[in-house]
Design a protein around this motif. Sequence first.
Motif: not given
Length: 239
Positions: A57-69, A202-212
Amino acid sequence: MELTLDKVPLRIDALFFATVLGVLALAVLAVRVAVQRAGQAQAADLWTMRAAMGAMLWLVATGLVALSDALRGFSLSLFTALMILTGGAAFSRVGTALVAAIGPVGLIGFQFFRVPVAVFLRGMYQAGQVPVQMTYVGLNFDIFAGLTAPAMAWLVWRGKVGSYAIWTWNALGLMLLAEAIVIAVLSMPTEFRVFTNEPASTFATYAPYVWLPTVLAPAALLGHLLVFRWLSSSCPGSR
Protein backbone atom coordinates in the motif's frame (compact mmCIF):
# COMPACT_ATOMS: atom_id res chain seq x y z
CA MET A 1 13.70 19.70 -16.64
CA GLU A 2 11.38 16.80 -17.44
CA LEU A 3 12.60 13.31 -16.74
CA THR A 4 13.24 11.36 -19.94
CA LEU A 5 12.19 7.87 -18.90
CA ASP A 6 13.07 6.24 -22.21
CA LYS A 7 16.72 7.19 -21.66
CA VAL A 8 16.99 5.05 -18.52
CA PRO A 9 18.35 1.56 -19.36
CA LEU A 10 16.13 -1.35 -18.39
CA ARG A 11 18.92 -2.86 -16.27
CA ILE A 12 19.04 0.31 -14.16
CA ASP A 13 15.29 0.26 -13.60
CA ALA A 14 15.46 -3.46 -12.82
CA LEU A 15 18.21 -2.84 -10.26
CA PHE A 16 16.13 -0.12 -8.63
CA PHE A 17 12.99 -2.26 -8.42
CA ALA A 18 14.98 -5.21 -7.07
CA THR A 19 16.56 -3.05 -4.37
CA VAL A 20 13.27 -1.54 -3.25
CA LEU A 21 11.51 -4.91 -3.18
CA GLY A 22 14.48 -6.54 -1.44
CA VAL A 23 14.52 -3.91 1.31
CA LEU A 24 10.78 -4.26 1.86
CA ALA A 25 11.02 -8.05 1.88
CA LEU A 26 13.67 -7.85 4.59
CA ALA A 27 11.45 -5.46 6.55
CA VAL A 28 8.55 -7.90 6.36
CA LEU A 29 10.84 -10.76 7.42
CA ALA A 30 12.05 -8.67 10.36
CA VAL A 31 8.46 -8.16 11.50
CA ARG A 32 7.85 -11.90 11.32
CA VAL A 33 10.96 -12.71 13.34
CA ALA A 34 10.10 -10.03 15.90
CA VAL A 35 6.64 -11.51 16.42
CA GLN A 36 8.01 -15.04 16.72
CA ARG A 37 10.67 -14.04 19.24
CA ALA A 38 8.06 -12.19 21.25
CA GLY A 39 6.47 -15.57 21.91
CA GLN A 40 3.57 -15.09 19.52
CA ALA A 41 4.43 -17.67 16.88
CA GLN A 42 0.77 -18.30 16.11
CA ALA A 43 0.31 -14.66 15.12
CA ALA A 44 3.41 -14.59 12.90
CA ASP A 45 1.54 -15.36 9.68
CA LEU A 46 -1.04 -12.67 10.38
CA TRP A 47 1.55 -10.01 11.12
CA THR A 48 3.64 -11.05 8.12
CA MET A 49 0.60 -10.57 5.89
CA ARG A 50 -0.19 -7.22 7.48
CA ALA A 51 3.38 -6.03 7.02
CA ALA A 52 3.44 -7.17 3.38
CA MET A 53 0.12 -5.48 2.64
CA GLY A 54 1.28 -2.32 4.37
CA ALA A 55 4.46 -2.27 2.28
CA MET A 56 2.47 -2.73 -0.94
CA LEU A 57 0.00 0.00 0.00
CA TRP A 58 2.89 2.37 0.76
CA LEU A 59 4.43 1.70 -2.65
CA VAL A 60 1.11 2.30 -4.38
CA ALA A 61 0.27 5.42 -2.37
CA THR A 62 3.63 7.12 -2.87
CA GLY A 63 3.68 6.09 -6.53
CA LEU A 64 0.25 7.62 -7.10
CA VAL A 65 1.30 10.83 -5.38
CA ALA A 66 4.29 11.07 -7.73
CA LEU A 67 2.12 10.33 -10.77
CA SER A 68 -0.27 13.10 -9.76
CA ASP A 69 2.52 15.69 -10.11
CA ALA A 70 1.93 16.71 -6.48
CA LEU A 71 5.66 16.61 -5.78
CA ARG A 72 6.75 18.84 -8.63
CA GLY A 73 6.83 21.85 -6.31
CA PHE A 74 9.85 20.22 -4.62
CA SER A 75 8.48 20.70 -1.12
CA LEU A 76 10.58 18.97 1.50
CA SER A 77 7.65 18.64 3.91
CA LEU A 78 6.83 15.03 2.94
CA PHE A 79 10.43 13.88 3.21
CA THR A 80 10.92 15.73 6.53
CA ALA A 81 7.78 14.13 7.93
CA LEU A 82 9.03 10.70 6.85
CA MET A 83 12.34 11.20 8.60
CA ILE A 84 10.56 12.27 11.79
CA LEU A 85 8.22 9.28 11.63
CA THR A 86 11.19 6.99 11.04
CA GLY A 87 12.91 8.37 14.11
CA GLY A 88 9.74 7.92 16.13
CA ALA A 89 9.42 4.31 14.97
CA ALA A 90 13.05 3.55 15.86
CA PHE A 91 12.52 4.65 19.47
CA SER A 92 9.06 3.14 19.86
CA ARG A 93 7.98 -0.31 21.03
CA VAL A 94 8.27 -1.41 17.41
CA GLY A 95 11.91 -0.39 17.42
CA THR A 96 12.47 -2.25 20.67
CA ALA A 97 11.04 -5.43 19.17
CA LEU A 98 13.10 -5.09 16.00
CA VAL A 99 16.34 -4.54 17.90
CA ALA A 100 15.68 -7.62 20.02
CA ALA A 101 14.75 -9.73 17.01
CA ILE A 102 17.43 -8.70 14.53
CA GLY A 103 20.43 -7.78 16.64
CA PRO A 104 23.47 -5.78 15.56
CA VAL A 105 24.79 -8.21 12.97
CA GLY A 106 21.61 -8.14 10.92
CA LEU A 107 21.08 -4.40 11.38
CA ILE A 108 24.61 -3.58 10.22
CA GLY A 109 24.66 -6.06 7.35
CA PHE A 110 21.32 -4.67 6.16
CA GLN A 111 23.07 -1.46 5.10
CA PHE A 112 24.69 -3.30 2.21
CA PHE A 113 21.66 -2.34 0.12
CA ARG A 114 23.21 1.09 -0.26
CA VAL A 115 25.69 -0.40 -2.76
CA PRO A 116 23.03 -1.14 -5.42
CA VAL A 117 21.50 2.27 -4.67
CA ALA A 118 24.85 3.88 -5.50
CA VAL A 119 25.13 1.80 -8.69
CA PHE A 120 21.60 2.89 -9.62
CA LEU A 121 22.49 6.57 -9.16
CA ARG A 122 25.61 6.10 -11.28
CA GLY A 123 23.47 4.55 -14.01
CA MET A 124 20.99 7.43 -13.81
CA TYR A 125 23.87 9.88 -14.17
CA GLN A 126 25.12 8.05 -17.26
CA ALA A 127 21.57 8.26 -18.63
CA GLY A 128 21.58 12.03 -18.10
CA GLN A 129 18.93 12.01 -15.36
CA VAL A 130 21.03 12.67 -12.24
CA PRO A 131 23.72 15.31 -11.62
CA VAL A 132 27.24 13.99 -11.10
CA GLN A 133 27.53 15.23 -7.51
CA MET A 134 24.84 12.73 -6.46
CA THR A 135 27.02 9.79 -7.49
CA TYR A 136 30.15 8.18 -6.10
CA VAL A 137 32.18 9.68 -8.94
CA GLY A 138 31.07 13.07 -7.65
CA LEU A 139 30.47 14.01 -4.03
CA ASN A 140 28.19 11.23 -2.78
CA PHE A 141 30.29 8.75 -0.80
CA ASP A 142 27.35 6.88 0.73
CA ILE A 143 28.47 3.73 -1.09
CA PHE A 144 31.23 3.26 1.50
CA ALA A 145 28.64 2.60 4.21
CA GLY A 146 27.25 -0.22 2.09
CA LEU A 147 30.63 -1.61 1.10
CA THR A 148 31.88 -1.81 4.68
CA ALA A 149 28.62 -3.16 6.15
CA PRO A 150 29.30 -6.89 5.50
CA ALA A 151 32.80 -6.69 6.96
CA MET A 152 31.61 -4.82 10.04
CA ALA A 153 28.72 -7.25 10.51
CA TRP A 154 31.17 -10.17 10.33
CA LEU A 155 33.50 -8.54 12.86
CA VAL A 156 30.59 -7.97 15.25
CA TRP A 157 29.41 -11.56 14.77
CA ARG A 158 32.89 -12.87 15.56
CA GLY A 159 33.19 -10.58 18.56
CA LYS A 160 36.32 -8.92 17.18
CA VAL A 161 35.19 -5.31 17.67
CA GLY A 162 33.89 -3.45 20.68
CA SER A 163 31.11 -0.96 21.10
CA TYR A 164 33.41 1.99 20.31
CA ALA A 165 34.13 0.67 16.80
CA ILE A 166 30.45 0.01 16.21
CA TRP A 167 29.55 3.50 17.42
CA THR A 168 32.15 4.96 15.06
CA TRP A 169 31.05 2.95 12.02
CA ASN A 170 27.38 3.66 12.66
CA ALA A 171 27.95 7.38 13.15
CA LEU A 172 30.02 7.62 9.98
CA GLY A 173 27.36 5.70 8.05
CA LEU A 174 24.69 8.08 9.31
CA MET A 175 26.84 11.06 8.33
CA LEU A 176 27.27 9.64 4.82
CA LEU A 177 23.50 9.24 4.53
CA ALA A 178 22.99 12.82 5.69
CA GLU A 179 25.58 14.04 3.19
CA ALA A 180 23.80 12.25 0.33
CA ILE A 181 20.48 13.80 1.33
CA VAL A 182 21.96 17.29 1.63
CA ILE A 183 23.61 17.01 -1.79
CA ALA A 184 20.29 15.95 -3.31
CA VAL A 185 18.46 18.87 -1.70
CA LEU A 186 21.11 21.38 -2.81
CA SER A 187 20.78 20.04 -6.36
CA MET A 188 17.02 20.61 -6.56
CA PRO A 189 15.62 23.55 -8.57
CA THR A 190 14.63 25.54 -5.49
CA GLU A 191 15.84 28.66 -3.72
CA PHE A 192 18.22 26.41 -1.76
CA ARG A 193 20.00 25.20 -4.87
CA VAL A 194 23.79 25.38 -4.68
CA PHE A 195 24.80 22.98 -7.46
CA THR A 196 23.68 24.66 -10.66
CA ASN A 197 24.99 22.08 -13.11
CA GLU A 198 22.41 20.17 -15.13
CA PRO A 199 20.39 18.12 -14.81
CA ALA A 200 18.82 19.36 -11.61
CA SER A 201 17.81 16.75 -9.05
CA THR A 202 14.19 16.20 -10.07
CA PHE A 203 14.06 12.46 -10.75
CA ALA A 204 12.91 11.53 -7.23
CA THR A 205 9.62 13.38 -7.75
CA TYR A 206 8.66 10.91 -10.49
CA ALA A 207 7.35 7.36 -10.15
CA PRO A 208 8.91 4.92 -9.48
CA TYR A 209 12.00 6.84 -8.35
CA VAL A 210 9.99 8.49 -5.59
CA TRP A 211 10.70 5.29 -3.66
CA LEU A 212 14.30 6.42 -3.17
CA PRO A 213 13.33 9.15 -0.65
CA THR A 214 10.19 7.40 0.61
CA VAL A 215 11.47 3.83 1.05
CA LEU A 216 15.23 3.49 0.74
CA ALA A 217 16.40 6.61 2.60
CA PRO A 218 14.07 5.99 5.59
CA ALA A 219 15.19 2.33 5.65
CA ALA A 220 18.84 3.37 5.91
CA LEU A 221 18.03 5.87 8.65
CA LEU A 222 15.97 3.33 10.59
CA GLY A 223 18.79 0.80 10.43
CA HIS A 224 21.30 3.25 11.89
CA LEU A 225 18.95 4.42 14.63
CA LEU A 226 18.22 0.85 15.65
CA VAL A 227 21.95 0.15 15.94
CA PHE A 228 22.24 3.17 18.23
CA ARG A 229 19.36 1.77 20.29
CA TRP A 230 21.17 -1.54 20.60
CA LEU A 231 24.37 0.21 21.63
CA SER A 232 22.51 2.27 24.23
CA SER A 233 20.70 -0.70 25.75
CA SER A 234 21.70 -1.89 29.18
CA CYS A 235 22.77 -5.36 28.03
CA PRO A 236 23.72 -5.41 24.34
CA GLY A 237 24.94 -8.96 24.44
CA SER A 238 22.71 -10.85 22.06
CA ARG A 239 23.47 -11.14 18.40
